[in-house]
Design a protein around this motif. Structure first.
Motif, PDB file in Angstrom:
ATOM      1  N   ALA A 192     -10.680   9.280  11.750  1.00  0.00           N
ATOM      2  CA  ALA A 192     -10.309   8.790  10.420  1.00  0.00           C
ATOM      3  C   ALA A 192      -9.117   7.853  10.559  1.00  0.00           C
ATOM      4  CB  ALA A 192      -9.975   9.962   9.504  1.00  0.00           C
ATOM      5  N   GLY A 193      -9.039   6.880   9.694  1.00  0.00           N
ATOM      6  CA  GLY A 193      -7.936   5.932   9.769  1.00  0.00           C
ATOM      7  C   GLY A 193      -7.922   5.013   8.564  1.00  0.00           C
ATOM      8  N   ASP A 194      -6.916   4.183   8.493  1.00  0.00           N
ATOM      9  CA  ASP A 194      -6.775   3.231   7.393  1.00  0.00           C
ATOM     10  C   ASP A 194      -7.443   1.926   7.804  1.00  0.00           C
ATOM     11  OD1 ASP A 194      -6.068   1.958   5.104  1.00  0.00           O
ATOM     12  OD2 ASP A 194      -3.967   1.630   5.655  1.00  0.00           O
ATOM     13  N   TYR A 195      -8.765   1.888   7.664  1.00  0.00           N
ATOM     14  CA  TYR A 195      -9.532   0.742   8.123  1.00  0.00           C
ATOM     15  C   TYR A 195      -9.741  -0.247   6.979  1.00  0.00           C
ATOM     16  CZ  TYR A 195     -10.523   3.960  11.946  1.00  0.00           C
ATOM     17  OH  TYR A 195     -10.411   4.838  12.991  1.00  0.00           O
ATOM     18  N   ALA A 196      -9.705  -1.549   7.324  1.00  0.00           N
ATOM     19  CA  ALA A 196      -9.801  -2.590   6.304  1.00  0.00           C
ATOM     20  C   ALA A 196     -11.209  -2.680   5.732  1.00  0.00           C
ATOM     21  CB  ALA A 196      -9.379  -3.935   6.888  1.00  0.00           C
ATOM     22  N   GLY A 197     -12.214  -2.625   6.588  1.00  0.00           N
ATOM     23  CA  GLY A 197     -13.608  -2.671   6.150  1.00  0.00           C
ATOM     24  C   GLY A 197     -13.953  -3.971   5.448  1.00  0.00           C
ATOM     25  N   PRO A 198     -15.197  -4.099   4.981  1.00  0.00           N
ATOM     26  CA  PRO A 198     -16.257  -3.102   5.137  1.00  0.00           C
ATOM     27  C   PRO A 198     -16.903  -3.104   6.524  1.00  0.00           C
ATOM     28  CG  PRO A 198     -17.098  -4.994   3.959  1.00  0.00           C
ATOM     29  CD  PRO A 198     -15.639  -5.251   4.170  1.00  0.00           C
ATOM     30  N   ASP A 199     -16.863  -4.251   7.209  1.00  0.00           N
ATOM     31  CA  ASP A 199     -17.441  -4.361   8.551  1.00  0.00           C
ATOM     32  C   ASP A 199     -16.413  -5.046   9.435  1.00  0.00           C
ATOM     33  OD1 ASP A 199     -20.201  -3.450   7.787  1.00  0.00           O
ATOM     34  OD2 ASP A 199     -20.070  -5.243   6.536  1.00  0.00           O
ATOM     35  N   THR A 200     -15.759  -4.280  10.271  1.00  0.00           N
ATOM     36  CA  THR A 200     -14.681  -4.820  11.090  1.00  0.00           C
ATOM     37  C   THR A 200     -14.927  -4.508  12.558  1.00  0.00           C
ATOM     38  OG1 THR A 200     -13.374  -2.807  10.787  1.00  0.00           O
ATOM     39  CG2 THR A 200     -12.984  -4.600   9.251  1.00  0.00           C
ATOM     40  N   GLU A 201     -14.333  -5.333  13.408  1.00  0.00           N
ATOM     41  CA  GLU A 201     -14.437  -5.112  14.844  1.00  0.00           C
ATOM     42  C   GLU A 201     -13.237  -4.291  15.312  1.00  0.00           C
ATOM     43  OE1 GLU A 201     -14.734  -9.039  16.433  1.00  0.00           O
ATOM     44  OE2 GLU A 201     -16.924  -9.077  16.237  1.00  0.00           O
ATOM     45  N   ALA A 202     -13.521  -3.240  16.076  1.00  0.00           N
ATOM     46  CA  ALA A 202     -12.459  -2.356  16.557  1.00  0.00           C
ATOM     47  C   ALA A 202     -12.493  -2.296  18.080  1.00  0.00           C
ATOM     48  CB  ALA A 202     -12.628  -0.948  15.975  1.00  0.00           C
ATOM     49  N   ALA A 203     -11.334  -2.463  18.697  1.00  0.00           N
ATOM     50  CA  ALA A 203     -11.229  -2.361  20.154  1.00  0.00           C
ATOM     51  C   ALA A 203     -11.072  -0.895  20.554  1.00  0.00           C
ATOM     52  CB  ALA A 203     -10.045  -3.169  20.662  1.00  0.00           C
ATOM     53  N   ILE A 204     -11.642  -0.550  21.698  1.00  0.00           N
ATOM     54  CA  ILE A 204     -11.492   0.796  22.253  1.00  0.00           C
ATOM     55  C   ILE A 204     -10.763   0.673  23.580  1.00  0.00           C
ATOM     56  CG2 ILE A 204     -12.684   2.876  23.030  1.00  0.00           C
ATOM     57  CD1 ILE A 204     -15.066   2.038  21.330  1.00  0.00           C
ATOM     58  N   PHE A 228     -14.857  -0.060  -2.170  1.00  0.00           N
ATOM     59  CA  PHE A 228     -15.211   0.016  -3.593  1.00  0.00           C
ATOM     60  C   PHE A 228     -14.535  -1.097  -4.381  1.00  0.00           C
ATOM     61  CE2 PHE A 228     -15.821   4.228  -1.924  1.00  0.00           C
ATOM     62  CZ  PHE A 228     -16.950   4.704  -2.582  1.00  0.00           C
ATOM     63  N   ASP A 229     -15.296  -1.654  -5.300  1.00  0.00           N
ATOM     64  CA  ASP A 229     -14.669  -2.539  -6.273  1.00  0.00           C
ATOM     65  C   ASP A 229     -13.793  -1.681  -7.189  1.00  0.00           C
ATOM     66  OD1 ASP A 229     -16.136  -4.639  -5.209  1.00  0.00           O
ATOM     67  OD2 ASP A 229     -17.796  -4.359  -6.623  1.00  0.00           O
ATOM     68  N   ALA A 230     -12.751  -2.315  -7.730  1.00  0.00           N
ATOM     69  CA  ALA A 230     -11.833  -1.566  -8.598  1.00  0.00           C
ATOM     70  C   ALA A 230     -12.581  -0.956  -9.776  1.00  0.00           C
ATOM     71  CB  ALA A 230     -10.715  -2.485  -9.088  1.00  0.00           C
ATOM     72  N   LEU A 231     -12.300   0.296 -10.040  1.00  0.00           N
ATOM     73  CA  LEU A 231     -12.938   1.001 -11.150  1.00  0.00           C
ATOM     74  C   LEU A 231     -12.149   0.728 -12.432  1.00  0.00           C
ATOM     75  CD1 LEU A 231     -15.196   3.036 -11.857  1.00  0.00           C
ATOM     76  CD2 LEU A 231     -13.550   4.866 -11.411  1.00  0.00           C
ATOM     77  N   GLU A 247     -21.174   4.363 -12.800  1.00  0.00           N
ATOM     78  CA  GLU A 247     -21.677   3.473 -11.750  1.00  0.00           C
ATOM     79  C   GLU A 247     -20.518   2.847 -10.999  1.00  0.00           C
ATOM     80  OE1 GLU A 247     -25.040   0.038 -10.940  1.00  0.00           O
ATOM     81  OE2 GLU A 247     -24.920   1.086 -12.851  1.00  0.00           O
ATOM     82  N   LEU A 248     -20.595   2.924  -9.660  1.00  0.00           N
ATOM     83  CA  LEU A 248     -19.592   2.360  -8.767  1.00  0.00           C
ATOM     84  C   LEU A 248     -20.241   1.235  -7.980  1.00  0.00           C
ATOM     85  CD1 LEU A 248     -18.329   5.784  -7.384  1.00  0.00           C
ATOM     86  CD2 LEU A 248     -17.286   4.461  -9.234  1.00  0.00           C
ATOM     87  N   THR A 249     -19.493   0.185  -7.697  1.00  0.00           N
ATOM     88  CA  THR A 249     -20.018  -0.937  -6.924  1.00  0.00           C
ATOM     89  C   THR A 249     -19.096  -1.218  -5.745  1.00  0.00           C
ATOM     90  OG1 THR A 249     -18.859  -2.541  -8.329  1.00  0.00           O
ATOM     91  CG2 THR A 249     -21.138  -1.978  -8.935  1.00  0.00           C
ATOM     92  N   GLY A 250     -19.635  -1.928  -4.767  1.00  0.00           N
ATOM     93  CA  GLY A 250     -18.842  -2.257  -3.589  1.00  0.00           C
ATOM     94  C   GLY A 250     -19.732  -2.627  -2.419  1.00  0.00           C
ATOM     95  N   ARG A 251     -19.292  -2.285  -1.207  1.00  0.00           N
ATOM     96  CA  ARG A 251     -20.024  -2.577   0.023  1.00  0.00           C
ATOM     97  C   ARG A 251     -20.169  -1.301   0.838  1.00  0.00           C
ATOM     98  NH1 ARG A 251     -19.054  -7.706   2.115  1.00  0.00           N
ATOM     99  NH2 ARG A 251     -20.316  -7.022   3.904  1.00  0.00           N
ATOM    100  N   ASN A 252     -21.305  -1.153   1.511  1.00  0.00           N
ATOM    101  CA  ASN A 252     -21.583   0.004   2.387  1.00  0.00           C
ATOM    102  C   ASN A 252     -21.479   1.338   1.647  1.00  0.00           C
ATOM    103  OD1 ASN A 252     -21.967  -1.692   4.604  1.00  0.00           O
ATOM    104  ND2 ASN A 252     -19.839  -1.521   5.270  1.00  0.00           N
ATOM    105  N   LEU A 253     -21.841   1.333   0.376  1.00  0.00           N
ATOM    106  CA  LEU A 253     -21.731   2.573  -0.400  1.00  0.00           C
ATOM    107  C   LEU A 253     -22.796   3.599  -0.014  1.00  0.00           C
ATOM    108  CD1 LEU A 253     -20.761   1.327  -3.969  1.00  0.00           C
ATOM    109  CD2 LEU A 253     -19.350   1.657  -1.922  1.00  0.00           C
ATOM    110  N   ASP A 254     -23.811   3.175   0.769  1.00  0.00           N
ATOM    111  CA  ASP A 254     -24.799   4.132   1.249  1.00  0.00           C
ATOM    112  C   ASP A 254     -24.216   5.092   2.285  1.00  0.00           C
ATOM    113  OD1 ASP A 254     -24.485   1.895   2.872  1.00  0.00           O
ATOM    114  OD2 ASP A 254     -26.550   1.927   3.592  1.00  0.00           O
ATOM    115  N   ALA A 273     -26.544   0.213  -0.716  1.00  0.00           N
ATOM    116  CA  ALA A 273     -25.392  -0.338  -0.011  1.00  0.00           C
ATOM    117  C   ALA A 273     -24.351  -0.911  -0.961  1.00  0.00           C
ATOM    118  CB  ALA A 273     -25.850  -1.407   0.984  1.00  0.00           C
ATOM    119  N   ASP A 274     -24.789  -1.435  -2.101  1.00  0.00           N
ATOM    120  CA  ASP A 274     -23.831  -2.095  -2.992  1.00  0.00           C
ATOM    121  C   ASP A 274     -23.638  -1.409  -4.340  1.00  0.00           C
ATOM    122  OD1 ASP A 274     -26.270  -2.682  -4.094  1.00  0.00           O
ATOM    123  OD2 ASP A 274     -26.164  -4.841  -3.724  1.00  0.00           O
ATOM    124  N   ALA A 275     -24.298  -0.269  -4.570  1.00  0.00           N
ATOM    125  CA  ALA A 275     -24.129   0.422  -5.852  1.00  0.00           C
ATOM    126  C   ALA A 275     -24.335   1.921  -5.667  1.00  0.00           C
ATOM    127  CB  ALA A 275     -25.089  -0.114  -6.901  1.00  0.00           C
TER     128      ALA A 275
END
Length: 665
Positions: A192-204, A228-231, A247-254, A273-275
């Protein structure tokens, strides 16, 4: 000079030149008895360029010859070595530290010997291995995922890894999921972490000692997180009510697994994915005052506890019970494969199904829960036939939906078959010959009855299906077909059962014999499968799980059971009480208890820990942990007119498989 002295001079001269790279020059015959001579053929270990015989830094090397007490020094690549023993006929020395990088292949070094006059009298190309002791990562899988996704790092000496940095988060060694005993892999979950998202590249990055390893390099891990888009804030004086949808909207909500108001999970009505649409359920209890304000939070990821994202710090809900609770209505109930075998997915259609909280299988006084699969909508939900049923023969049960805070509604009746069934599986044929080894056999190498999967030999290796056998020296199962002394039940059971097929080398007695193999009874057969791009053979050692087989053939008392397996009418797997006796039944042109053909049914009996302590074939039903039946439907890797495997080893064996619940621990 007498005859003996002449012979000695000739021999000494010959030895002196054997293995020489430097010209020793002319030697006066009268001095040959005083010149040291080394015989390169006697060097031990006599390492070679291929690495089949190795010598390492620190290894003691011996060599024989004449007048070796007159050796003044020995060098390797001009580094003087430590002489550990010296006599007229034998010299011993230790390989010094060499300034070479760690490497799998040996390095060629110049081995030289000097006489008392400091003259080089012997030169030889020797091969020294500088062993790889550093932690090394060669790859990672998968390439993308979310929080909680398990990542496997492959390489060597990975037991030295002390922590892994993923993006800005850190996973300590104590939190690794698994570390291979041989250091071939490390598993960990995306933290778990404070990730920016929705699809980011992470180094290991892996750390060991004071060193680091850039795991991902130019191909970073692709991390998916819901954003999530602001509610919109609730207008002053308005509240959500029981039964209301949000109803909530955003990215990668699945990726979202739950939305909670305080500690109460809301019903997921629809998800993409978006709702994401959720409903405040009737299970929210009435409170005083009726309007309560609590945090609204989304949970996501594959780890426990789940990662959470705050949607609102204070969301108001009127907890007054709804006077019009939504009641689900059910249409069809269909199951994968047509019958309610354990583990099969059941699809229920209808309306208002998002109010269903769980499914129960009910019979007599038993209520066995079947959790609703994620992603249920108003019009469709799925659940899995639960394996907690206690009966051993097929019987009719009630399938009941629990909804709206505990209300029950029967969906329908179903006949549950208390065993597992996997249809039309295909497995390849292992062979000890690399030249004829096929890609199909490597990709379809091992069958895992507990999960109904056929896996590749690479997966067998990389996922440490049987870490004891993988070690090359199995400490759990012995050549006596039993568990070794001191083995615990947990160690034996930690390796799930598996079996495979292999073809023996062509001999007059068994030309291209094709056999079904139990790993613990086939000490030489695991190596018929290869892994990695270089086709490295798996270890030649006994596997861990003990299995025995018996072919059910028409001329035996097994004919009724065989016909039920073939036509799919079997209702129980526990009535069969004949014990298996073969460790490797072979393909043949005629059936027997240890020979099969296309159309045959083979009983598969996985020996439990108690009997594995005694070893050998099972003697009663109490010795069996789980029992199953394989129905051979097609064989394309053999000549069926002779019962012999094809020289090319190409093709597969197709089969259906039945597998029981656990019968005896």
């Amino acid at each position: 000079m007498n005859l003996n002295n002449k012979l000695f001079a000739l021999v000494a001269g010959a030895l002196l030149c054997f293995g020489c790279g430097d010209d020793p020059g002319f030697i006066d015959a009268k001095d040959t008895q005083r010149i040291p001579a080394l015989n390169s053929a006697t060097i031990s270990p006599l390492s070679n360029e291929s690495g089949s015989i190795r010598a390492y830094v620190g290894t003691e090397v011996s060599v024989q010859g004449f007048n070796l007490d007159r050796i003044d020094a020995v060098t390797m690549d001009d580094i003087e070595v430590e002489l550990t023993a010296q006599s007229i006929k034998e010299l011993k020395f230790r390989i010094p530290a060499l300034d070479y990088a760690q490497n799998d292949l040996p390095y060629a070094v110049k081995l030289r010997a000097y006489d008392l006059d400091k003259q080089s009298i012997f030169t030889y190309d020797y091969f020294v291995t500088v062993p790889v002791t550093d932690a090394l990562v060669t790859g990672f899988v998968p390439a993308e995922g979310t929080v909680g996704t398990e990542i496997t790092l492959s390489g060597r000496n990975l037991g030295q890894v002390t922590r892994i940095r993923f993006g800005g988060a850190t996973v300590e060694a104590a939190d690794f999921g698994e570390v291979d005993d041989e250091g071939a892999f490390v598993k960990f979950r995306v933290p778990a972490g404070d990730y920016a998202g929705p699809d980011t590249e992470a180094a290991i990055v892996a750390e060991w000692g004071t060193e680091t390893i850039d795991v991902t390099g130019e191909t970073p891990f692709l991390l998916h997180v819901p954003v999530f888009d602001a509610l919109a804030a609730q207008p002053e004086g308005t509240n959500s009510a029981i039964g209301d949808e949000l109803e909530l909207t955003g990215r990668n909500l699945d990726l979202v697994s739950a939305v909670k108001w305080g500690d109460k999970a809301l019903v997921i009505v629809d998800k993409s994915a978006d709702a994401l649409k959720v409903r405040f359920p009737s299970s929210i209890e009435a409170e005083t005052p009726a309007v309560q304000s609590r945090a609204l939070v989304a949970e996501w990821g594959l780890s426990e506890p789940a990662q959470s994202t705050a949607l609102s710090e204070a969301w108001r809900v009127d907890t007054t019970p709804s006077s019009t609770a939504t009641v689900p209505e059910f249409g069809k109930m269909t199951v994968e494969g047509g019958k309610f075998y354990l583990g099969k997915a059941v699809t229920v259609t209808g309306s208002n199904l998002s109010t269903v909280e769980k499914i129960e299988v009910q019979y007599d006084s038993e209520r066995i829960e079947a959790a609703v699969s994620a992603g249920a909508t108003d019009s469709e939900l799925k659940f899995t036939v639960p394996d907690g049923v206690t009966f051993d023969s097929a019987r009719e049960v009630s399938v009941v939906a629990v909804h709206n805070g505990g209300e029950q509604l029967e969906i329908g009746k179903a006949t549950v078959y208390p065993f597992y069934y996997y249809k039309d599986l295909q497995i390849g044929l292992g062979s000890s010959s690399k030249s004829t080894y096929t890609a199909y056999a490597r990709e379809h190498a091992f069958f895992l009855p507990n999960t109904g999967e056929v896996i590749s030999s690479d997966s067998w290796w990389e996922n440490a299906v049987d870490s004891w056998a993988k070690s090359g020296s199995n400490k759990v199962t012995t050549a006596a077909n039993k568990v070794a002394a001191g083995t615990t039940a947990e160690q034996y059971r930690a390796v799930q059962p598996y079996f495979f097929f292999s073809a023996a080398s062509a001999t007059a007695a068994t030309p291209n014999k094709l056999a079904m193999n139990s790993p613990a009874n086939s000490s030489s057969q695991l190596k018929t499968h290869f892994y990695g791009d270089s086709n490295t053979a798996l270890p030649s050692t006994f596997g861990t799980p003990l299995l025995y087989f018996r072919v059910l053939y028409s001329a035996s008392a097994d004919v009724t059971m065989k016909s039920q397996i073939v036509d799919g009418s079997v209702t129980t797997l526990t009535d069969y009480d004949t014990m298996g006796g073969s460790a490797a039944p072979a393909l043949s042109t005629a059936e027997s208890t240890s020979a099969w053909m296309v159309g045959s049914v083979i009983a598969v009996q996985y020996v439990n820990y108690r009997h594995a302590l005694d070893g050998g074939k099972p003697t009663s039903e109490a010795d069996i942990c789980r029992q199953g039946f394989i129905h051979i439907k097609e064989v394309t890797c053999a000549d069926l007119s002779t019962g012999q495997a094809l020289d090319s080893r190409e093709g597969y064996i197709k089969f259906d498989f039945y597998w029981s619940k656990t019968l005896n621990e």
